[in-house]
Write an enzyme that holds these catalytic residues in place. Structure first.
Site, PDB file in Angstrom:
ATOM      1  N   ASP A  39      13.625 -11.949  -9.223  1.00 52.69           N
ATOM      2  CA  ASP A  39      14.348 -13.233  -9.297  1.00 52.69           C
ATOM      3  C   ASP A  39      13.622 -14.354  -8.556  1.00 52.69           C
ATOM      4  OD1 ASP A  39      16.187 -11.606 -10.511  1.00 52.69           O
ATOM      5  OD2 ASP A  39      17.707 -11.730  -8.936  1.00 52.69           O
ATOM      6  N   GLU A  88       2.909  14.013  -5.558  1.00 51.17           N
ATOM      7  CA  GLU A  88       1.613  14.581  -5.901  1.00 51.17           C
ATOM      8  C   GLU A  88       1.503  16.021  -5.410  1.00 51.17           C
ATOM      9  OE1 GLU A  88      -0.283  11.101  -4.644  1.00 51.17           O
ATOM     10  OE2 GLU A  88      -0.738  10.558  -6.706  1.00 51.17           O
ATOM     11  N   ARG A  96      -5.360   8.879  -9.065  1.00 49.71           N
ATOM     12  CA  ARG A  96      -4.119   8.464  -9.715  1.00 49.71           C
ATOM     13  C   ARG A  96      -4.330   7.738 -11.028  1.00 49.71           C
ATOM     14  NH1 ARG A  96      -0.484   5.892  -4.942  1.00 49.71           N
ATOM     15  NH2 ARG A  96       0.014   7.862  -3.912  1.00 49.71           N
ATOM     16  N   GLY A 132      16.257  -8.072   2.600  1.00 48.63           N
ATOM     17  CA  GLY A 132      15.465  -6.879   2.875  1.00 48.63           C
ATOM     18  C   GLY A 132      14.758  -7.075   4.213  1.00 48.63           C
ATOM     19  N   GLU A 139       7.642  -8.403  -0.631  1.00 46.47           N
ATOM     20  CA  GLU A 139       7.011  -7.969  -1.884  1.00 46.47           C
ATOM     21  C   GLU A 139       6.961  -9.093  -2.918  1.00 46.47           C
ATOM     22  OE1 GLU A 139       8.119  -4.027  -3.189  1.00 46.47           O
ATOM     23  OE2 GLU A 139       7.155  -4.335  -5.144  1.00 46.47           O
ATOM     24  N   HIS A 144       5.530   1.236  -9.471  1.00 42.98           N
ATOM     25  CA  HIS A 144       5.999   1.437  -8.105  1.00 42.98           C
ATOM     26  C   HIS A 144       5.981   0.172  -7.257  1.00 42.98           C
ATOM     27  CE1 HIS A 144       7.001   3.776  -4.639  1.00 42.98           C
ATOM     28  NE2 HIS A 144       5.861   3.549  -4.031  1.00 42.98           N
ATOM     29  N   GLY A 147      13.282 -10.796   4.687  1.00 45.66           N
ATOM     30  CA  GLY A 147      14.271 -11.847   4.918  1.00 45.66           C
ATOM     31  C   GLY A 147      14.947 -11.694   6.273  1.00 45.66           C
ATOM     32  N   ARG A 190      -2.552  -1.577  -2.887  1.00 46.07           N
ATOM     33  CA  ARG A 190      -1.907  -1.500  -1.581  1.00 46.07           C
ATOM     34  C   ARG A 190      -2.089  -0.115  -0.991  1.00 46.07           C
ATOM     35  NH1 ARG A 190       3.776   0.608  -0.131  1.00 46.07           N
ATOM     36  NH2 ARG A 190       3.317   1.841  -1.957  1.00 46.07           N
ATOM     37  N   HIS A 229       2.419   5.297 -10.208  1.00 50.00           N
ATOM     38  CA  HIS A 229       2.213   6.695  -9.844  1.00 50.00           C
ATOM     39  C   HIS A 229       2.144   7.488 -11.142  1.00 50.00           C
ATOM     40  CE1 HIS A 229       2.565   7.701  -5.561  1.00 50.00           C
ATOM     41  NE2 HIS A 229       3.073   6.489  -5.469  1.00 50.00           N
ATOM     42  N   GLN A 271       1.028  -1.259  -8.921  1.00 53.13           N
ATOM     43  CA  GLN A 271       0.679   0.135  -8.616  1.00 53.13           C
ATOM     44  C   GLN A 271       1.587   1.103  -9.385  1.00 53.13           C
ATOM     45  OE1 GLN A 271       1.372   1.720  -4.485  1.00 53.13           O
ATOM     46  NE2 GLN A 271      -0.808   1.322  -4.365  1.00 53.13           N
ATOM     47  N   LEU A 294       9.957   9.446  -8.483  1.00 50.38           N
ATOM     48  CA  LEU A 294       8.684  10.117  -8.261  1.00 50.38           C
ATOM     49  C   LEU A 294       8.806  11.627  -8.200  1.00 50.38           C
ATOM     50  CD1 LEU A 294       6.923   8.192  -5.358  1.00 50.38           C
ATOM     51  CD2 LEU A 294       6.200   8.444  -7.715  1.00 50.38           C
ATOM     52  N   PHE A 351      -2.165   9.389   6.586  1.00 45.25           N
ATOM     53  CA  PHE A 351      -1.812   8.974   5.232  1.00 45.25           C
ATOM     54  C   PHE A 351      -3.110   8.681   4.489  1.00 45.25           C
ATOM     55  CE2 PHE A 351       2.685   7.354   4.494  1.00 45.25           C
ATOM     56  CZ  PHE A 351       2.672   7.597   3.140  1.00 45.25           C
TER      57      PHE A 351
END
Ligand SMILES: Cc1cc2nc3c(=O)[nH]c(=O)nc-3n(C[C@H](O)[C@H](O)[C@H](O)COP(=O)(O)OP(=O)(O)OC[C@H]3O[C@@H](n4cnc5c(N)ncnc54)[C@H](O)[C@@H]3O)c2cc1C
Lengths: 82, 587
Positions: free
Chosen positions: B221, B255, B286, B16, B387, B353, B19, B398, B242, B240, B252, B119
């Protein structure tokens, strides 16, 4: 490759980076795999080689595949309900 | 030992954003790097991130990394480590420019600068007006970042092991990590990858909950591998959720649906948010909305055959509003539920989430664990980022746009520190056969034949158990019962048998190995949640509704051996600026 192995291989190709794609592909394999012709299977493999974002656009109708067979397959995968 | 073996300077497990950013540093520095990924790299979960990545570039409104730091500390409910947070917020700026130069097609302003959007949780001037800090490549930021990093790695000649599954870390008697045992999914053949350093970058574990936004591959893993190597997991109680995911599926429902006037309803047709938040109603925070939904279901007012969800009503808004303002929702409902939200309500339930907790590291990406000389000793040769790691910049919660930032900044930091490590320790440590045996035994266990339960059945029970006992409704009684049930479920694993023992593409075996991992990270989550007797950030307890700084301003650590809990202090001292002392959080 025997049929069982082919299905296992496909199942791993259906593991994607987005939950929506995981769900669409896995329910399609469960519901429809046994009825697929060899042409359908090679279309499915072709579809699975596309990037996740492109697939997402196709499945959620932000774009349409130019290839007619892929267009039909996308519609078919979308229409399986469970 | 006849197992095939490959040697690299550095092994990276996970392709990801974390990495790949680490790998790029290393390959550019001419280290021999192997990246192992269970799926093709660009199918990693980073591809799903749409929102964007935060950096105080000040392209749209005034901004400062120090304000970003304030927001992140506050968002973390003061559980984040302030040295790591300062580092991340400062590094955000060069990190985004580095991505821009690498070719990520960020959306732009008319003046050519990177566009930044507003945001939630982002402010100017330490809690003042809304800030615009999130950089995005249209609605496909994660995809753009992942593809760019992958291409750059190909160019830098990083060696990829695509569709290889990492089973366990290899460890010598002194506790140093020597690489990993991996399995080639296509052939079923095990392979030893020996390396001077190993970086875990395996992503999150949302699949431990029945309802989650996470893809099937997110099974924790790397976290479970760390646990089995004797490393604890940190702050696992913080997950977290939602409030509105599609029930039984997880994706999702934004909202925005409630923002447009949609509301929640129980089986009696009651608009139940009136009872939980008489003023804010369906737009309450939330955690309040999530807990209200879970309470309705627990008290028998859920909908559907199983009574396991509530309904989100949009049909009163009219086809025009639903179609025009919420087109994404209409598509999801049609595709996954076969319903039209302009006519029928949507079944919803809180959806898991993002994992704030994970493998404890310092801000250089080195894995740290309590040992003889203190709570944070470096595990030789082991790194973690992304993560799966807990550095900890998110603390108890977060902020949106901060996790892409986390994976990039700390992936890069780990890469840089590994380069240093390789300079100082240029030789491989000896790899004794005994270091590989536990991992081989774990693999061989799945060769047992005969009658037994299926992976599928145990996994479904695990995910339901976690949702019921460690979801958004948390009390002592609910979680203690959960721990007992999970211990019983863990015993059942021994009785699980595979039907399919073939070698090539035996995905059933991979799913079995993933189930082991899910059970371990599930126990870490449930035990940590049971222990923490306060409400902080994403961990909210009905029986301890307040944050308790006097007793709980500390990180939790769960050890697999003996299901033991321990704690360590929060690092409240930043690198160069003053600390932000804990305050009541009001938004
Ligand atoms: C729907 C959604 C939207 C999001 N939107 C945003 C956003 O807008 N902004 C933001 O900042 N964050 C967002 N996030 C969070 C963010 O996307 C993730 O936290 C982040 O991408 C994780 O990156 P990673 O590099 O740690 O791991 P991942 O990208 O998950 O990669 C994990 C890698 O590990 C590999 N792997 C795992 N286990 C094994 C094994 N046993 N053997 C071999 N390989 C293995 C996988 O193959 C994969 O390559 C979102 C998350 C979700 C679910």
């Amino acid at each position: 490759m025997d049929a069982a192995e082919e299905l296992r291989r496909l199942r791993w190709q259906c593991r994607r980076g987005m939950l929506e794609l995981d769900l669409l592909f896995s329910r399609f394999l469960d519901a429809c795999y046994s009825g697929l012709s060899s042409e359908d299977k090679s279309d499915l493999l072709r579809l699975l080689n596309y990037q996740d974002q492109i697939l997402q656009d196709w499945f959620f109708r932000a774009a349409v595949p130019a290839d007619v067979r892929l267009r039909e397959l996308v519609a078919r995968i979308r229409s399986v309900h469970c | 030992m006849s197992l095939p073996k490959r040697r690299f300077d550095s092994l990276i497990i996970g392709a990801g954003g974390a990495g790949l950013n680490a790998a790029l540093r290393l390959s550019a520095a001419d280290a021999r790097v192997a990246v192992v990924s269970k799926v093709f790299p660009t199918r990693s979960h980073t591809v799903a991130a749409q929102g964007g990545v935060n950096a105080a570039l000040a392209n749209v409104l005034p901004d400062d990394w120090h304000w970003h730091m304030f927001d992140t500390v506050k968002g973390s409910d003061y559980l984040g480590d302030q040295d790591a947070i300062e580092y991340m917020c400062r590094e955000a700026i060069p990190t985004v420019y580095e991505l821009e130069h690498a070719g990520v097609p960020f959306s732009r302003l008319d003046n050519g600068r990177i566009y930044q959007r507003a945001f939630g949780g982002m402010s100017q001037n330490f809690g003042g007006d809304q800030a615009a800090r999130t950089c995005a490549a249209a609605d496909r930021t994660g995809h753009a970042i992942l593809h760019t990093l992958y291409q750059q790695n190909l160019r830098a000649r990083t060696h990829f092991f695509d569709e290889f599954f990492a089973i366990d870390l290899l460890r010598d008697e002194e506790g140093a990590i020597l690489g990993a045992l991996v399995l080639e999914i296509e052939t079923g053949a095990p392979l030893v990858i020996e390396a001077k350093t190993t970086l875990l970058a395996t992503g999150g574990y949302g699949q431990v909950f029945r309802t989650t936004t996470n893809a099937f591959i997110n099974t924790g893993d790397g976290m479970a591998m760390a646990l089995r190597a004797g490393v604890p997991l940190q702050d696992m109680e913080f997950f977290q959720f939602h409030p509105t995911g599609v029930a039984g599926k997880g994706m999702l429902i934004t909202e925005g649906a409630r923002g447009e006037g949609g509301y929640l309803m129980n089986v009696r047709g009651e608009r139940f948010m009136e009872r939980y938040a008489p003023k804010a109603l369906d737009l309450a925070s939330r955690d309040v909305v999530s807990r209200a939904i879970a309470t309705e279901v627990r008290e028998g007012r859920g909908c559907g055959e199983e009574g396991d969800h509530v309904l989100l009503k949009l049909d009163h808004l009219g086809r025009d509003v639903v179609g025009r303002r919420l087109p994404g929702i209409s598509e999801i409902c049609r595709t996954f539920l076969g319903i039209d939200p302009a006519e029928e309500p949507i079944p919803v339930f809180p959806t898991a989430h993002y994992a704030m907790g994970g493998i404890p590291t310092d801000r250089l990406g080195r894995v740290v664990a309590p040992a003889r000389h203190g709570p944070e000793e470096v595990v030789p040769g082991l790194y973690a980022a992304g993560e799966c790691a807990c550095v900890s910049v998110h603390g108890a919660n977060r902020l949106g746009g901060n996790s892409l930032l986390d994976i990039l900044v700390f992936g890069r930091a780990a890469g840089n520190d590994i380069i240093q490590f390789l300079k100082e320790k240029p030789n491989h440590r000896p790899l004794p056969d005994s270091a590989v045996e536990p991992a081989l035994a774990r693999l061989a266990r799945w060769d047992r034949k005969g009658e037994g339960e299926t992976v599928h059945a145990v996994k479904a029970d695990l995910r339901k158990l976690m949702e019921d006992h460690c979801g958004v409704f948390r009390t002592e009684a609910v979680m203690a019962e959960g721990v007992d049930k999970l211990k019983a479920l863990r015993e059942r694993i021994d009785g699980v048998r595979l039907r399919d023992h073939s070698q090539t593409f035996n995905t059933a075996r991979i799913e079995a190995l993933e189930l082991d991992n899910l059970v371990d990270v599930g126990m870490a989550t449930l035990m940590s949640a049971l222990y923490r007797q306060e409400s902080r950030g994403a961990h909210s307890r009905v029986d301890f509704p307040k944050r308790d700084d006097a007793n709980w301003m500390k990180h939790s650590l769960y050890f697999r051996e003996g299901d033991r809990m321990d704690f360590k202090p929060v690092r409240t001292k930043p690198l160069t600026v003053e600390s932000f002392p804990p305050k009541e959080r009001v938004y």
